[in-house]
Scaffold this active site. Structure first.
Site, mmCIF file in Angstrom:
data_model
loop_
_atom_site.group_PDB
_atom_site.id
_atom_site.type_symbol
_atom_site.label_atom_id
_atom_site.label_comp_id
_atom_site.label_asym_id
_atom_site.label_seq_id
_atom_site.Cartn_x
_atom_site.Cartn_y
_atom_site.Cartn_z
ATOM 1 N N LYS A 111 -5.003 -24.188 -12.786
ATOM 2 C CA LYS A 111 -6.107 -24.403 -11.837
ATOM 3 C C LYS A 111 -5.601 -25.095 -10.578
ATOM 4 O O LYS A 111 -6.030 -24.786 -9.464
ATOM 5 C CB LYS A 111 -7.222 -25.239 -12.485
ATOM 6 C CG LYS A 111 -7.951 -24.514 -13.605
ATOM 7 C CD LYS A 111 -9.298 -23.970 -13.154
ATOM 8 C CE LYS A 111 -9.841 -22.868 -14.035
ATOM 9 N NZ LYS A 111 -10.417 -23.309 -15.294
ATOM 10 N N LYS A 191 -5.065 -12.564 -19.499
ATOM 11 C CA LYS A 191 -6.226 -12.883 -20.322
ATOM 12 C C LYS A 191 -7.495 -12.440 -19.594
ATOM 13 O O LYS A 191 -7.578 -12.603 -18.376
ATOM 14 C CB LYS A 191 -6.231 -14.407 -20.503
ATOM 15 C CG LYS A 191 -7.234 -14.943 -21.464
ATOM 16 C CD LYS A 191 -7.270 -16.454 -21.401
ATOM 17 C CE LYS A 191 -7.994 -16.938 -20.166
ATOM 18 N NZ LYS A 191 -8.283 -18.368 -20.121
ATOM 19 N N LYS A 194 -13.201 -14.688 -16.129
ATOM 20 C CA LYS A 194 -14.188 -14.586 -15.058
ATOM 21 C C LYS A 194 -13.486 -14.614 -13.702
ATOM 22 O O LYS A 194 -13.888 -13.960 -12.759
ATOM 23 C CB LYS A 194 -15.152 -15.769 -15.130
ATOM 24 C CG LYS A 194 -15.987 -15.818 -16.382
ATOM 25 C CD LYS A 194 -16.482 -17.248 -16.680
ATOM 26 C CE LYS A 194 -16.979 -17.360 -18.104
ATOM 27 N NZ LYS A 194 -17.241 -18.726 -18.543
HETATM 28 P P1 TYM Z 1 -14.793 -20.993 -21.147
HETATM 29 O O1 TYM Z 1 -16.144 -21.138 -20.563
HETATM 30 O O2 TYM Z 1 -13.671 -20.618 -20.255
HETATM 31 O O3 TYM Z 1 -14.819 -19.936 -22.329
HETATM 32 C C1 TYM Z 1 -15.763 -19.986 -23.390
HETATM 33 C C2 TYM Z 1 -15.100 -19.592 -24.711
HETATM 34 O O4 TYM Z 1 -14.578 -18.261 -24.614
HETATM 35 C C3 TYM Z 1 -13.191 -18.256 -24.981
HETATM 36 N N1 TYM Z 1 -12.495 -17.232 -24.168
HETATM 37 C C4 TYM Z 1 -11.685 -16.300 -24.671
HETATM 38 N N2 TYM Z 1 -11.296 -16.017 -25.929
HETATM 39 C C5 TYM Z 1 -10.449 -14.984 -26.103
HETATM 40 N N3 TYM Z 1 -9.988 -14.203 -25.083
HETATM 41 C C6 TYM Z 1 -10.354 -14.451 -23.804
HETATM 42 N N4 TYM Z 1 -9.912 -13.673 -22.825
HETATM 43 C C7 TYM Z 1 -11.231 -15.547 -23.552
HETATM 44 N N5 TYM Z 1 -11.782 -16.057 -22.423
HETATM 45 C C8 TYM Z 1 -12.551 -17.095 -22.832
HETATM 46 C C9 TYM Z 1 -12.712 -19.658 -24.648
HETATM 47 O O5 TYM Z 1 -11.530 -19.982 -25.365
HETATM 48 C C10 TYM Z 1 -13.900 -20.494 -25.044
HETATM 49 O O6 TYM Z 1 -13.890 -20.742 -26.435
HETATM 50 N N6 TYM Z 1 -13.238 -25.758 -21.631
HETATM 51 C C11 TYM Z 1 -14.035 -24.718 -22.238
HETATM 52 C C12 TYM Z 1 -15.500 -25.110 -22.401
HETATM 53 C C13 TYM Z 1 -15.715 -26.376 -23.168
HETATM 54 C C14 TYM Z 1 -15.576 -26.551 -24.580
HETATM 55 C C15 TYM Z 1 -15.944 -27.898 -24.818
HETATM 56 C C16 TYM Z 1 -15.188 -25.713 -25.624
HETATM 57 C C17 TYM Z 1 -16.133 -27.563 -22.638
HETATM 58 N N7 TYM Z 1 -16.260 -28.472 -23.637
HETATM 59 C C18 TYM Z 1 -15.900 -28.431 -26.105
HETATM 60 C C19 TYM Z 1 -15.160 -26.262 -26.900
HETATM 61 C C20 TYM Z 1 -15.513 -27.591 -27.129
HETATM 62 C C21 TYM Z 1 -13.998 -23.476 -21.335
HETATM 63 O O7 TYM Z 1 -13.730 -23.557 -20.158
HETATM 64 O O8 TYM Z 1 -14.403 -22.318 -21.959
#
Ligand code: TYM
Length: 332
Positions: A111, A191, A194
């Protein structure tokens, strides 16, 4: 019953990476665990989004959870900022996190490279807020995609350090990966994300999915229809693993290796299989949307109330342990 926690950022529309990497587990686990799911709007502030747009995105992601099948009767679904204890605990846990540890986080490094003009402290301490999300509910398991595994390891380290200092308080949360912990995007290289513009949205209309699949990268060796391919080198074939039953997939693999079918044929089957999974989600989305935003707002509000009750208990314990008054203003 074990308690689990997970969250999704309100920074875009949900895609099949989110769905296969995390939500498939969210759906299964709401049946067998005390599940708490969150739309993490504090986290989204690191990129300083437009305020109205952020509020709007939170509702959309809330609706996305519900359309995918999260049932508010079974799981708590809420908006992170409805429980300000997340930010309070993050401050305390920040005092148990080393700068060196945060500097090693690959997501931070990525990032920081992407947004050179705004490498703010929130971006740096993002994983501490994530640890607070989880530990606030004393969650024992966290279903996520592989990209979050490093953050979860840090959450465990922070929990352990706090426990060593103040006595047993937090369980060390385990990482639960799905069968598809890292779904690649249409480019077949990065990967699905978004921010990379390489995604298939779970709410994309069928014609958009068809269009996207048309350009999805396949095995580079198959330049012409008559060239035999190797399914294990093909990202489109990987997607079949999650949508297409074994027998049909074997047929496709054979056809690809023998050049009996072309990539267009293989993508056509994938479209049908994928659409069979996504169509009910789209339909539920339409139904829920027709109820108006009040419904989503109500679900999030009610979820927030339940979450806050749990969070309040943890904070009372934490505040007391670290030497603050148990509640703001006293409360002893
Ligand atoms: P975020 O919003 O980027 O993604 C949400 C969930 O989707 C999974 N994910 C994927 N899994 C497999 N392949 C992909 N291409 C892919 N893209 C996204 C992410 O691993 C995630 O599980 N930091 C976290 C949000 C968060 C969180 C938490 C998660 C904040 N607090 C506490 C667990 C526990 C995030 O940015 O996810």
């Amino acid at each position: 019953m074990k308690r689990i926690f997970s969250g999704i950022q309100p920074t875009g529309s949900l895609h099949i990476g989110n769905y296969l990497g995390a939500m498939v587990n969210f759906l299964a686990l709401q049946e067998t665990r005390e599940a708490i799911y969150c739309v993490v709007d504090y986290h989204a502030l690191t990129i300083r989004p437009d305020p109205d747009r952020l509020r709007d995105r939170v509702r959309h992601v809330g609706l996305g959870y519900l359309a995918a099948g999260i049932d508010p009767e079974k799981a708590i679904l809420f908006r992170q900022s409805d429980v300000p204890e997340h930010a309070e605990l993050a401050w305390i846990l920040g005092c148990f996190t080393q700068i060196g540890e945060l500097s090693k986080m690959t997501q931070f490094k990525d990032k920081a490279r992407q947004h050179k003009e705004n490498v703010n402290a929130g971006l740096f301490t993002y994983p501490v807020l994530q640890a607070a999300d989880i530990l606030l509910y004393k969650a024992e398991e966290v279903p996520v995609g592989e990209d979050q595994a490093q953050h979860l390891e840090l959450s465990r380290d922070i929990a352990r350090r706090f426990n060593n200092h103040y006595g047993p308080t937090f369980p060390e949360p385990a990482t639960l990966l799905s069968q598809a912990p890292r779904v690649l995007g249409l480019d077949g290289e990065q990967k699905m994300s978004k921010s990379k513009n390489n995604e298939i949205g779970i709410l994309d209309p069928p014609e958009v999915i068809q269009q996207k699949l048309r350009i999805a990268k396949t095995d580079e060796a198959r330049q012409r229809r008559t060239d035999p391919g190797e399914p294990t080198r093909c990202n489109v074939f990987t997607w079949h693993t999650f949508f297409t039953p074994d027998a049909e997939r074997e047929e496709l693999a054979k056809g690809c290796r023998e050049a009996g079918i072309g990539c267009v044929d293989c993508k056509k089957v994938l479209f049908e299989r994928m659409n069979a999974v996504l169509a009910p989600i789209r339909e539920r989305h339409e139904e829920l949307k027709a109820k108006g935003w009040e419904y989503v707002d109500q679900v999030l509000l009610e979820g927030g109330r339940k979450a806050r009750a749990i969070a309040g208990e943890t904070m009372k314990e934490v505040r007391e342990k670290v030497g603050l008054l148990p509640e703001p203003g006293g409360g002893a």
